[in-house]
Design an enzyme around this catalytic site. Structure first.
Site, PDB file in Angstrom:
ATOM      1  N   CYS A  89      43.887 -33.865 -64.428  1.00 24.62           N
ATOM      2  CA  CYS A  89      44.399 -35.231 -64.480  1.00 24.62           C
ATOM      3  C   CYS A  89      43.315 -36.195 -64.969  1.00 24.62           C
ATOM      4  O   CYS A  89      43.600 -37.176 -65.672  1.00 24.62           O
ATOM      5  CB  CYS A  89      44.911 -35.654 -63.117  1.00 24.62           C
ATOM      6  SG  CYS A  89      43.676 -35.558 -61.814  1.00 24.62           S
ATOM      7  N   THR A  90      42.059 -35.931 -64.624  1.00 22.99           N
ATOM      8  CA  THR A  90      40.955 -36.778 -65.097  1.00 22.99           C
ATOM      9  C   THR A  90      40.781 -36.622 -66.594  1.00 22.99           C
ATOM     10  O   THR A  90      40.615 -37.606 -67.331  1.00 22.99           O
ATOM     11  CB  THR A  90      39.652 -36.397 -64.370  1.00 22.99           C
ATOM     12  OG1 THR A  90      39.817 -36.601 -62.971  1.00 22.99           O
ATOM     13  CG2 THR A  90      38.493 -37.252 -64.868  1.00 22.99           C
TER      14      THR A  90
END
Length: 453
Positions: free
Chosen positions: A221-222
């Site tokens: 997700c980062t």
């Protein structure tokens, strides 16, 4: 009688022996000494066990693996398996001495096995051109000793977990006959280490995970949504953009030694870095992230392999006390080596019999829980997936390694744990590439503080 005349030939094999061939081994096995194990009894039959029965698995056929195979064969071990998923690259030839220019592109395991079998009379090295994860417990159970010559901490942890899964307990008591010793060698430049692990009895890989440098693993997700570092931009181009755009053709994997591939990833990473105003993306950094570059020195490989095979010989024969249990080697400034006993953690997530409990604040989100599992120095998972049972039904909270499931469950990442129906004492099943077995942990809520650990 000449050596050629002493060859006994039949339709299936060639046995080559000559007077005095194993004299150097007999000196250890047929007489005792001050460093012998208390259970050691000098016996000429021990040599027969070494030559004909003892089975050794070498994991990795690279710089360290080549040295291990050579040393094992010359020390009397004949029943050897070697497993490696890599092929030979021209850059390997300066230190992986079992390979030649004509071998470039071939399986490391197969070429190494053929070389040893041809060079050392009577040796039987069986190659396996595959991943260690492709073999099940019945395969690993057939070996007396496993020796690691890996450059991957993830692979070490997986193998550690596999050997731990083969250990038997009877009424909570460890059955020591089920232990398969793991000898782990590692090198990085002019530094190296060798260690002896008796699964279930001594400190395992997970017990001493903080001795290894933290793995550079970035949450998906980062990478996809909130990049902050130049490495995030490079990983984005490597992990997400490359599979979507297929810049060099369908199903063409990234070749870290191909300048065109590195340049393409660098250009894409630079575009993303500019979009998020991130500085520091360079061609050299891109190459380092893609290749996971670790410097290798042939002399360090030789020293560590010698230490590992010496320990294998001691474990197989009991002629000397084994290492207890960690040896460190450093010749950056002069020559320095020492040993120490790595202590077993009573609450180790892999080898202890203690139920694991994770404590979080009530406002913790699933993403924060995942980040904790990745970043905590005692856990350091790579790509954890979490499942649980709620109201009698099995539920996948998040699974990154399967694309279809990841798309369906990523909406859970921003939700609080209680929103997902996770109650005090909830049992969570955590799967990860670092272990063949799932981790079972219990969830505990701390009303007064933020996430602990």
């Amino acid at each position: 009688m000449s050596r050629r005349k002493r060859m006994a030939v039949d339709s299936n094999r060639v046995d080559i022996e000559w007077p005095g061939r194993w004299n150097h081994i007999r000196k250890f096995l047929e007489r005792t000494g001050p460093f012998a194990h208390p259970d050691f009894e000098p016996n000429p039959e021990m040599l027969t066990f070494l030559l004909e029965t003892c089975r050794i698995l070498v994991v990795g056929a690279g710089g360290l693996g080549c040295e291990l195979l050579k040393n094992l064969a010359l020390s009397g071990f004949r029943q050897i398996d070697v497993i490696d998923m890599d092929t030979i690259d021209v850059s390997n030839l300066n230190r992986q001495f079992l390979f030649r220019s004509k071998d470039v592109g071939k399986s490391k395991a197969e070429v190494a096995a053929k070389f040893i079998n041809n060079r050392v009379p009577g040796c039987n090295v069986t190659p396996h051109f595959q991943k260690i994860q492709d073999c099940d417990g019945s395969y690993y159970r057939q070996f007396h000793i496993v020796i690691c010559g890996l450059d991957s901490i993830v692979a070490r942890r997986w193998l550690n977990g596999m050997l731990l899964s083969l250990v038997n307990y009877e009424d909570g008591i460890l059955d020591q006959s089920s232990i398969i010793p793991l000898i782990d060698g590692g090198t990085e430049g002019f530094k190296g280490s060798a260690r002896v692990i008796l699964p279930g009895l001594t400190a395992c890989i997970e017990c001493t995970l903080d001795l290894y440098p933290p793995q550079v693993v970035f949450p998906m997700c980062t990478i996809a949504h909130t990049p902050r570092l130049p490495e995030h931009c490079i990983e984005y181009a490597k992990v997400l953009v490359w599979p979507q755009e297929h810049p060099f053709g369908e199903n063409i994997p990234i070749d870290g030694d191909d300048p065109a591939h590195i340049q393409w990833i660098f250009d894409k990473a630079l575009e993303r870095a500019k979009h998020y105003n991130i500085q520091g993306v360079t061609y050299r950094l891109t190459q380092g992230v893609v290749k996971h570059i670790i410097p290798a020195v042939a002399s360090t490989n030789a020293v560590i392999a010698a230490a590992c095979v010496t320990e294998a010989f001691k474990l197989a024969t009991s002629c000397c006390m084994p290492l207890n249990n960690y040896m460190v080697f450093n010749d950056i400034d002069g020559l320095y080596t020492y040993t120490f006993e790595a202590e077993r953690k009573e609450d180790c997530i892999s080898c202890s019999q203690v139920p694991q409990t994770l404590t979080f604040d009530e406002d913790t989100t699933l993403q924060e829980l995942l980040s904790y599992l990745i970043e905590n120095s005692s856990i350091q998972l790579k790509a954890p997936g979490i499942t649980t049972t709620i109201d009698g039904k099995h539920r996948t909270l998040y699974m990154q390694t399967v694309e279809s499931i990841e798309k369906r469950t990523k909406v859970n990442l921003t939700k609080k744990l209680k929103e997902l129906g996770l109650i005090e004492g909830q049992e969570l099943i955590v799967a990860d590439p670092t272990t063949p077995s799932s981790l079972v942990v219990n969830l505990h809520y701390n009303q007064n503080s933020k996430m602990e650990g």
